[in-house]
Design a protein around this motif. Structure first.
Motif, short mmCIF file in Angstrom:
data_model
loop_
_atom_site.label_atom_id
_atom_site.label_comp_id
_atom_site.label_asym_id
_atom_site.label_seq_id
_atom_site.Cartn_x
_atom_site.Cartn_y
_atom_site.Cartn_z
N ARG A 21 0.84 -1.20 0.00
CA ARG A 21 0.00 0.00 0.00
C ARG A 21 0.87 1.25 0.00
O ARG A 21 1.89 1.30 0.69
CB ARG A 21 -0.92 -0.01 1.22
CG ARG A 21 -1.99 -1.09 1.16
CD ARG A 21 -2.58 -1.40 2.52
NE ARG A 21 -2.95 -0.19 3.24
CZ ARG A 21 -3.15 -0.17 4.56
NH1 ARG A 21 -2.99 -1.27 5.27
NH2 ARG A 21 -3.50 0.95 5.15
N LEU A 22 0.45 2.23 -0.77
CA LEU A 22 1.21 3.48 -0.89
C LEU A 22 0.44 4.63 -0.24
O LEU A 22 -0.78 4.63 -0.18
CB LEU A 22 1.45 3.80 -2.37
CG LEU A 22 2.16 2.73 -3.19
CD1 LEU A 22 2.19 3.13 -4.66
CD2 LEU A 22 3.57 2.50 -2.68
N GLY A 23 1.20 5.61 0.27
CA GLY A 23 0.57 6.77 0.89
C GLY A 23 1.29 7.11 2.19
O GLY A 23 2.29 6.48 2.55
N ASP A 24 0.78 8.10 2.90
CA ASP A 24 1.36 8.50 4.18
C ASP A 24 0.69 7.66 5.26
O ASP A 24 -0.36 8.01 5.78
CB ASP A 24 1.12 9.99 4.41
CG ASP A 24 1.77 10.49 5.70
OD1 ASP A 24 2.71 9.83 6.18
OD2 ASP A 24 1.32 11.52 6.23
N PRO A 34 5.87 5.90 3.60
CA PRO A 34 5.21 6.09 2.30
C PRO A 34 4.82 4.78 1.63
O PRO A 34 4.12 4.79 0.62
CB PRO A 34 6.29 6.81 1.48
CG PRO A 34 7.57 6.30 2.05
CD PRO A 34 7.32 6.13 3.52
N ILE A 35 5.28 3.65 2.19
CA ILE A 35 4.93 2.34 1.62
C ILE A 35 4.75 1.35 2.77
O ILE A 35 5.58 1.27 3.67
CB ILE A 35 6.01 1.87 0.62
CG1 ILE A 35 5.58 0.57 -0.06
CG2 ILE A 35 7.36 1.75 1.29
CD1 ILE A 35 6.43 0.22 -1.29
N TYR A 36 3.65 0.63 2.73
CA TYR A 36 3.31 -0.30 3.81
C TYR A 36 3.08 -1.69 3.22
O TYR A 36 2.41 -1.85 2.21
CB TYR A 36 2.06 0.18 4.54
CG TYR A 36 1.69 -0.64 5.75
CD1 TYR A 36 2.49 -0.62 6.90
CD2 TYR A 36 0.55 -1.43 5.76
CE1 TYR A 36 2.15 -1.37 8.01
CE2 TYR A 36 0.20 -2.19 6.87
CZ TYR A 36 1.01 -2.16 8.00
OH TYR A 36 0.68 -2.89 9.10
N PHE A 37 3.66 -2.68 3.87
CA PHE A 37 3.60 -4.05 3.39
C PHE A 37 2.70 -4.83 4.34
O PHE A 37 3.05 -5.04 5.51
CB PHE A 37 5.02 -4.63 3.39
CG PHE A 37 5.22 -5.81 2.48
CD1 PHE A 37 5.06 -5.70 1.11
CD2 PHE A 37 5.59 -7.04 2.99
CE1 PHE A 37 5.26 -6.78 0.27
CE2 PHE A 37 5.80 -8.13 2.17
CZ PHE A 37 5.63 -8.00 0.81
N GLU A 192 11.52 7.29 -5.49
CA GLU A 192 12.48 8.20 -4.87
C GLU A 192 12.08 8.52 -3.43
O GLU A 192 12.93 8.59 -2.54
CB GLU A 192 12.59 9.48 -5.69
CG GLU A 192 13.28 9.30 -7.03
CD GLU A 192 13.35 10.58 -7.83
OE1 GLU A 192 13.11 11.67 -7.23
OE2 GLU A 192 13.64 10.52 -9.04
N ILE A 193 10.78 8.69 -3.20
CA ILE A 193 10.29 8.97 -1.85
C ILE A 193 10.61 7.81 -0.91
O ILE A 193 11.05 8.00 0.22
CB ILE A 193 8.77 9.25 -1.87
CG1 ILE A 193 8.49 10.59 -2.56
CG2 ILE A 193 8.19 9.26 -0.45
CD1 ILE A 193 7.01 10.84 -2.81
#
Length: 206
Positions: A21-24, A34-37, A192-193
């Motif tokens: 999942r992407l996001g804050d 910024p990325i959650y597994f 990059e983030i």
């Protein structure tokens, strides 16, 4: 090359299944990412679950062990599949000691000095995996290795190595992001983030 192609395919399958999942997003360790597994969703995708387990089996074949133990809860389904596929006995660590009956912290059958391979979904700070290793050692098991799906490259693997646990992973975060960018699942900006986040958020034994 075939293994690498399989790993790339698995990365895309995990993304499409909603495990990436992407996001804050607020992470378990109290920091934002910024990325959650999230591998818990994979239990609803049997083919992907089997594929993850097979890749973990490949890593586990490089280590000596008599018993498997999955870190609760996300890693347990993969550990079950690995146990069934390889015929290797599995034990389970409880979240807390039973307050009745046998009052066990570990469920299953094992012998003193059995070598136990730990199975984990993600290593970030290494805290959950290290806690499991300590419990297993306290119960008389030998713990030298762990296999994980993702090493977030934030210092956890180094902390574990310093505590006598060598970590082998299917992906590092850098590898996962590179594959997903190549497959068009994430943008260059997102890559990059994530790269900057890995460098900025490092855990240590201090």
């Amino acid at each position: 090359m075939e293994v690498m192609e399989d790993i790339e395919e698995l990365a895309v399958q995990l993304f499409d299944a909603g495990a990436v999942r992407l996001g804050d997003i607020e992470a378990k360790v109290g920091r934002r990412t910024p990325i959650y597994f999230d591998l818990r969703v994979v239990i609803s995708s049997p083919k992907v679950m089997v594929s993850v387990a097979q890749h973990l089996q490949r890593l586990s074949s490089e280590t000596e062990h008599e018993v498997l133990c999955g870190v609760p809860y996300a890693a347990l389904p993969f550990t079950v599949v690995m146990s069934v596929n390889t015929g290797t006995p599995m034990i389970m660590k409880r979240k807390e000691t039973k307050l009745y009956g046998t009052r066990k912290i570990l469920e299953g059958i094992y012998k003193q000095n059995d070598t136990c391979l730990i199975v984990e979904d993600v290593v970030t700070s290494g805290g959950s995996l290290l806690e499991t290793a300590r419990t297993l050692r306290d119960e008389g098991l030998v713990v030298k290795n762990a296999v994980v799906v993702l090493d977030r490259e934030q210092g956890g693997a180094s902390i574990l190595k310093a505590n006598g646990v060598e970590v082998k992973s299917i992906f590092t975060m850098t590898e996962l992001v590179k594959i997903l960018r190549k497959a068009g699942r994430i943008s260059d900006e997102t890559a990059e983030i994530v790269s900057d986040h890995i460098k900025e958020c490092q855990f240590s034994m201090d």
